[in-house]
Design an enzyme around this catalytic site. Structure first.
Site, PDB file in Angstrom:
ATOM      1  N   ASP A  50       0.863  -1.173   0.000  1.00 40.17           N
ATOM      2  CA  ASP A  50       0.000   0.000   0.000  1.00 40.17           C
ATOM      3  C   ASP A  50       0.905   1.230   0.000  1.00 40.17           C
ATOM      4  OD1 ASP A  50      -1.669   2.146   0.603  1.00 40.17           O
ATOM      5  OD2 ASP A  50      -2.768   1.090   2.167  1.00 40.17           O
ATOM      6  N   VAL A  51       0.872   2.020  -1.070  1.00 40.00           N
ATOM      7  CA  VAL A  51       1.810   3.137  -1.190  1.00 40.00           C
ATOM      8  C   VAL A  51       1.564   4.222  -0.154  1.00 40.00           C
ATOM      9  CG1 VAL A  51       2.290   2.739  -3.633  1.00 40.00           C
ATOM     10  CG2 VAL A  51       0.422   4.297  -2.970  1.00 40.00           C
ATOM     11  N   TYR A 141     -10.727  13.850  -5.302  1.00 37.75           N
ATOM     12  CA  TYR A 141      -9.779  13.318  -6.293  1.00 37.75           C
ATOM     13  C   TYR A 141      -8.990  14.456  -6.932  1.00 37.75           C
ATOM     14  CZ  TYR A 141      -8.075  10.749 -10.386  1.00 37.75           C
ATOM     15  OH  TYR A 141      -7.286  10.186 -11.359  1.00 37.75           O
ATOM     16  N   LYS A 145      -4.928  15.068  -6.659  1.00 38.15           N
ATOM     17  CA  LYS A 145      -4.107  15.131  -7.868  1.00 38.15           C
ATOM     18  C   LYS A 145      -3.500  16.521  -8.047  1.00 38.15           C
ATOM     19  CE  LYS A 145      -4.497  10.971  -9.734  1.00 38.15           C
ATOM     20  NZ  LYS A 145      -3.325  10.081  -9.908  1.00 38.15           N
ATOM     21  N   THR A 176      -9.195   2.589 -19.489  1.00 32.23           N
ATOM     22  CA  THR A 176      -8.692   1.558 -18.581  1.00 32.23           C
ATOM     23  C   THR A 176      -9.859   1.030 -17.748  1.00 32.23           C
ATOM     24  OG1 THR A 176      -8.278   2.900 -16.616  1.00 32.23           O
ATOM     25  CG2 THR A 176      -6.587   2.961 -18.349  1.00 32.23           C
TER      26      THR A 176
END
Length: 232
Positions: A50-51, A141, A145, A176
């Site tokens: 998990d980053v 989000y 970002k 994707t």
């Protein structure tokens, strides 16, 4: 231990990350992959991590270094997407979004910078078109970002004098699995607003990442918008 140059890609088991792994392997890199849930068919070594967990990231990077050698290229692509009105976003959802996207970049950068400085390497972060233009229902989000853009520009300024280049790609909606079949980003009404009238492909984004890592030797703190013309 490989004598090839070594790249590390987070989120490399699927989507844009998988396309980046393939592109860098084709460019001659031995690629290590950090991914929460999957493994890469192309990467030479994958670590499940998990980053957002700084300690786990440090251990995973050390494992890749031990297996493949010193790291000279890094791509931070791990992340996830969800939409919600700002009033419906819980405190936990805000924190998780920031921990994964901004925290993931910071954790990986801190763990790999000694190698990147020693090898005069490069790092490319994957942000989003929404970091630049924002979006209805995308507040947490877009905020996470957007924070990546500030980190890239600041880190780029900090380490350029040590020979390390830090840049960013900001893809628009990309074809994707991250985008569900009923996603509004796939709707004809949205696609008709794009100059190219279509989604970007993972391969196209990966080619931009490859360029920034390998060829754009004079670029520092740049944000390349890969979004079918959504942000011009």
């Amino acid at each position: 231990m490989s004598e090839q140059p070594v790249a590390l890609v987070t989120g490399g088991a699927s989507g844009i990350g998988a396309a980046v792994v393939n592109a860098l392997a084709g460019r001659g890199f031995a690629v290590g992959c950090l991914d929460l849930a999957g493994s890469s068919d192309t990467a030479e070594h994958t670590v499940a991590v998990d980053v957002s967990d700084a300690t786990a990231v440090s251990a995973a990077v050390a494992q890749v270094r031990e297996r493949l050698g010193p790291i000279s290229a890094v791509v931070t692509s791990a992340g996830y997407y969800e939409m919600a009105p700002v009033t419906d976003i819980s405190a936990d959802a805000w924190r998780r979004m920031l921990r994964v996207h901004l925290g993931g970049l910071v954790n990986v950068a801190r763990a790999t910078l000694p190698d990147l400085i020693d090898r005069r390497g490069a790092l490319v972060a994957v942000a989003s078109e929404l970091a630049v233009g924002g979006g209805d229902g995308d507040a947490h989000y877009a905020a996470a970002k957007g924070a990546i853009l500030g980190m890239v520009r600041s880190l780029g300024a900090e380490v350029a004098g040590q020979g390390v280049r830090v840049n960013c790609v900001a893809p628009g909606p990309t074809d994707t699995p991250l985008l569900a079949s009923d996603s509004p980003w796939r709707a004809t009404e949205y696609l008709s607003t794009l100059p190219l009238r279509r989604l970007a492909t993972p391969h196209e984004v990966a080619r931009c990442v490859e360029y920034l890592l390998c060829d754009a030797t004079f670029s520092v703190g740049e944000v390349v918008n890969v979004n079918s013309g959504a942000v011009i």
